[in-house]
Scaffold this motif. Structure first.
Motif, PDB file in Angstrom:
ATOM      1  N   ARG A 189       0.818  -1.207   0.000  1.00 51.80           N
ATOM      2  CA  ARG A 189       0.000   0.000   0.000  1.00 51.80           C
ATOM      3  C   ARG A 189       0.858   1.266   0.000  1.00 51.80           C
ATOM      4  O   ARG A 189       0.557   2.244  -0.658  1.00 51.80           O
ATOM      5  CB  ARG A 189      -0.916  -0.011   1.237  1.00 51.80           C
ATOM      6  CG  ARG A 189      -1.865   1.192   1.279  1.00 51.80           C
ATOM      7  CD  ARG A 189      -2.565   1.307   2.607  1.00 51.80           C
ATOM      8  NE  ARG A 189      -3.772   0.497   2.618  1.00 51.80           N
ATOM      9  CZ  ARG A 189      -4.066  -0.397   3.562  1.00 51.80           C
ATOM     10  NH1 ARG A 189      -3.211  -0.621   4.546  1.00 51.80           N
ATOM     11  NH2 ARG A 189      -5.178  -1.063   3.519  1.00 51.80           N
ATOM     12  N   LYS A 190       1.966   1.205   0.718  1.00 50.99           N
ATOM     13  CA  LYS A 190       2.812   2.386   0.861  1.00 50.99           C
ATOM     14  C   LYS A 190       3.745   2.588  -0.329  1.00 50.99           C
ATOM     15  O   LYS A 190       3.918   3.688  -0.826  1.00 50.99           O
ATOM     16  CB  LYS A 190       3.623   2.229   2.152  1.00 50.99           C
ATOM     17  CG  LYS A 190       4.357   3.496   2.583  1.00 50.99           C
ATOM     18  CD  LYS A 190       4.937   3.283   3.970  1.00 50.99           C
ATOM     19  CE  LYS A 190       6.123   4.184   4.220  1.00 50.99           C
ATOM     20  NZ  LYS A 190       6.869   3.777   5.410  1.00 50.99           N
ATOM     21  N   ARG A 191       4.357   1.513  -0.817  1.00 51.74           N
ATOM     22  CA  ARG A 191       5.406   1.625  -1.828  1.00 51.74           C
ATOM     23  C   ARG A 191       4.935   1.339  -3.252  1.00 51.74           C
ATOM     24  O   ARG A 191       5.623   1.650  -4.215  1.00 51.74           O
ATOM     25  CB  ARG A 191       6.553   0.656  -1.507  1.00 51.74           C
ATOM     26  CG  ARG A 191       7.156   0.877  -0.148  1.00 51.74           C
ATOM     27  CD  ARG A 191       8.495   1.498  -0.287  1.00 51.74           C
ATOM     28  NE  ARG A 191       9.099   1.783   1.003  1.00 51.74           N
ATOM     29  CZ  ARG A 191      10.155   2.523   1.153  1.00 51.74           C
ATOM     30  NH1 ARG A 191      10.719   3.079   0.097  1.00 51.74           N
ATOM     31  NH2 ARG A 191      10.659   2.745   2.343  1.00 51.74           N
ATOM     32  N   ASP A 192       3.809   0.667  -3.388  1.00 50.77           N
ATOM     33  CA  ASP A 192       3.291   0.346  -4.727  1.00 50.77           C
ATOM     34  C   ASP A 192       1.772   0.473  -4.673  1.00 50.77           C
ATOM     35  O   ASP A 192       1.029  -0.509  -4.770  1.00 50.77           O
ATOM     36  CB  ASP A 192       3.725  -1.078  -5.119  1.00 50.77           C
ATOM     37  CG  ASP A 192       3.206  -1.494  -6.494  1.00 50.77           C
ATOM     38  OD1 ASP A 192       2.674  -0.639  -7.220  1.00 50.77           O
ATOM     39  OD2 ASP A 192       3.321  -2.693  -6.841  1.00 50.77           O
ATOM     40  N   TYR A 193       1.326   1.705  -4.502  1.00 51.69           N
ATOM     41  CA  TYR A 193      -0.099   1.983  -4.285  1.00 51.69           C
ATOM     42  C   TYR A 193      -0.964   1.455  -5.433  1.00 51.69           C
ATOM     43  O   TYR A 193      -1.998   0.841  -5.211  1.00 51.69           O
ATOM     44  CB  TYR A 193      -0.295   3.491  -4.093  1.00 51.69           C
ATOM     45  CG  TYR A 193      -1.736   3.908  -3.893  1.00 51.69           C
ATOM     46  CD1 TYR A 193      -2.436   3.503  -2.762  1.00 51.69           C
ATOM     47  CD2 TYR A 193      -2.387   4.706  -4.831  1.00 51.69           C
ATOM     48  CE1 TYR A 193      -3.758   3.887  -2.570  1.00 51.69           C
ATOM     49  CE2 TYR A 193      -3.708   5.098  -4.648  1.00 51.69           C
ATOM     50  CZ  TYR A 193      -4.391   4.683  -3.523  1.00 51.69           C
ATOM     51  OH  TYR A 193      -5.695   5.061  -3.336  1.00 51.69           O
ATOM     52  N   GLU A 194      -0.511   1.689  -6.666  1.00 51.69           N
ATOM     53  CA  GLU A 194      -1.297   1.248  -7.823  1.00 51.69           C
ATOM     54  C   GLU A 194      -1.385  -0.274  -7.881  1.00 51.69           C
ATOM     55  O   GLU A 194      -2.442  -0.839  -8.141  1.00 51.69           O
ATOM     56  CB  GLU A 194      -0.704   1.803  -9.114  1.00 51.69           C
ATOM     57  CG  GLU A 194      -0.914   3.312  -9.229  1.00 51.69           C
ATOM     58  CD  GLU A 194      -0.084   3.945 -10.327  1.00 51.69           C
ATOM     59  OE1 GLU A 194       0.582   3.215 -11.089  1.00 51.69           O
ATOM     60  OE2 GLU A 194      -0.101   5.188 -10.420  1.00 51.69           O
ATOM     61  N   PHE A 223      -1.150  -2.220  -5.353  1.00 52.70           N
ATOM     62  CA  PHE A 223      -2.000  -2.600  -4.224  1.00 52.70           C
ATOM     63  C   PHE A 223      -3.476  -2.527  -4.631  1.00 52.70           C
ATOM     64  O   PHE A 223      -4.244  -3.469  -4.397  1.00 52.70           O
ATOM     65  CB  PHE A 223      -1.721  -1.668  -3.035  1.00 52.70           C
ATOM     66  CG  PHE A 223      -2.712  -1.790  -1.903  1.00 52.70           C
ATOM     67  CD1 PHE A 223      -2.681  -2.871  -1.047  1.00 52.70           C
ATOM     68  CD2 PHE A 223      -3.688  -0.812  -1.707  1.00 52.70           C
ATOM     69  CE1 PHE A 223      -3.596  -2.999  -0.007  1.00 52.70           C
ATOM     70  CE2 PHE A 223      -4.605  -0.916  -0.672  1.00 52.70           C
ATOM     71  CZ  PHE A 223      -4.562  -2.014   0.174  1.00 52.70           C
ATOM     72  N   LEU A 224      -3.866  -1.411  -5.261  1.00 54.28           N
ATOM     73  CA  LEU A 224      -5.266  -1.248  -5.686  1.00 54.28           C
ATOM     74  C   LEU A 224      -5.658  -2.325  -6.692  1.00 54.28           C
ATOM     75  O   LEU A 224      -6.744  -2.913  -6.591  1.00 54.28           O
ATOM     76  CB  LEU A 224      -5.480   0.130  -6.319  1.00 54.28           C
ATOM     77  CG  LEU A 224      -5.486   1.346  -5.400  1.00 54.28           C
ATOM     78  CD1 LEU A 224      -5.714   2.615  -6.222  1.00 54.28           C
ATOM     79  CD2 LEU A 224      -6.562   1.243  -4.321  1.00 54.28           C
ATOM     80  N   LYS A 253      -0.760  12.023  -7.186  1.00 53.04           N
ATOM     81  CA  LYS A 253      -1.431  10.726  -7.161  1.00 53.04           C
ATOM     82  C   LYS A 253      -2.842  10.922  -7.719  1.00 53.04           C
ATOM     83  O   LYS A 253      -3.519  11.892  -7.368  1.00 53.04           O
ATOM     84  CB  LYS A 253      -1.500  10.239  -5.712  1.00 53.04           C
ATOM     85  CG  LYS A 253      -1.962   8.796  -5.570  1.00 53.04           C
ATOM     86  CD  LYS A 253      -2.129   8.406  -4.118  1.00 53.04           C
ATOM     87  CE  LYS A 253      -0.846   7.946  -3.489  1.00 53.04           C
ATOM     88  NZ  LYS A 253      -1.047   7.401  -2.126  1.00 53.04           N
ATOM     89  N   THR A 305      -6.480  10.722  -7.759  1.00 50.13           N
ATOM     90  CA  THR A 305      -7.521  10.437  -6.744  1.00 50.13           C
ATOM     91  C   THR A 305      -8.661   9.610  -7.340  1.00 50.13           C
ATOM     92  O   THR A 305      -9.383   8.934  -6.621  1.00 50.13           O
ATOM     93  CB  THR A 305      -8.100  11.747  -6.174  1.00 50.13           C
ATOM     94  OG1 THR A 305      -8.437  12.602  -7.271  1.00 50.13           O
ATOM     95  CG2 THR A 305      -7.099  12.446  -5.268  1.00 50.13           C
TER      96      THR A 305
END
Length: 274
Positions: free
Chosen positions: A1-6, A8-9, A257, A259
């Protein structure tokens, strides 16, 4: 979630039985990326040595995972579970490690093909593993994964350019820079002349071509494979925003980022397309 947000989603949209394994793959990728020059600048021999040590740790860890003896490290433990659950191919893990290690040399790509090879052996390999967590073994899905991974690698290189330039580094393919008469110094100084934007346009166009290729055989790709490819949403979003600012890589809007990304991802998954 912190380092690879995309990432993660995108992983959240995978079926439940694949999700935990996908998180493990993403976490493994983040572990390697922290030593990789694409994400962090190497400005001393010590940092390269640390990077090499990290790569060796993961090379040994993967060997141990496949010998049913994972090291006591949270990501390694989760990877071991993923390997057991989905019978993941060891070769892809090794390709990712080997390619990341080569990239510790801290030099620009000589040409776009060199960047694509790097992307194939890292981003595409990660997608091949994600397909395996979905139980997909299909040549058309593999072709799509190859092109999407290359697009992802190119976009990642573009996105990281402003960050690298602040540290006096440029990794963009040298052949395209030379074609337009642009020096590394032009990027480091943040120039926005037409020839600088033409370099970015050419590189971004290559990413777009790969996405179009991947979609050209979407009718042959099993629907079951689609969730592995939702990362295309973030790539489309970045390339669209890039066009809006006329390929000015330094435009502040490109550093924000998105939204609306979760909404775009949800729509794409609902439409069942990539």
């Amino acid at each position: 979630r912190k380092r690879d947000y995309e990432g993660f989603l995108c992983s959240l949209l995978l079926p439940v039985e694949s999700r935990t394994s996908a998180f493990a793959l993403r976490a493994f990728n983040v572990e390697l990326a922290q030593a990789d020059v694409s994400f962090q600048i190497k400005d001393s021999i010590t940092q390269k040595t640390t990077g090499l040590m990290r790569m060796q740790f993961w090379r040994d860890a993967v060997e141990d995972i496949y010998s049913d003896n994972p090291p006591h490290q949270p990501v390694a433990t989760e990877l071991w579970r993923a390997v057991k659950r989905h019978n993941l191919t060891k070769m892809w893990f090794m390709k990712i490690i080997d390619e990341r290690e080569k990239n510790l040399d801290d030099r620009p790509y000589r040409n776009i093909q060199e960047l694509e090879t790097y992307a194939e052996n890292t981003q595409s390999a990660l997608l091949y593993l994600t397909l395996e967590t979905l139980g997909v073994k299909d040549i058309h899905a593999d072709h799509a994964a190859s092109h999407i991974g290359k697009a992802q690698g190119i976009v990642t290189c573009l996105r990281a350019t402003p960050y690298h330039c602040t540290r006096q580094k440029v990794f963009l393919p040298m052949d395209i820079c030379m074609l337009h008469g642009v020096s590394q110094e032009d990027f480091i100084r943040g120039k926005q002349e037409k020839n600088v934007r033409d370099v970015i346009y050419d590189i971004a166009s290559q990413a777009h071509i790969h996405l179009e290729h991947a979609r050209s055989f979407s009718k042959k790709v099993p629907v079951k494979a689609y969730p592995a490819f939702f990362c295309t949403v973030a790539l489309d979003d970045y390339l669209y925003n890039m066009r809006k600012v006329d390929f000015n890589i330094f435009h502040p809007s490109l550093q924000k980022k998105s939204t609306l990304l979760p909404l775009y991802l949800y729509i794409r998954s609902w439409k069942k397309t990539y």
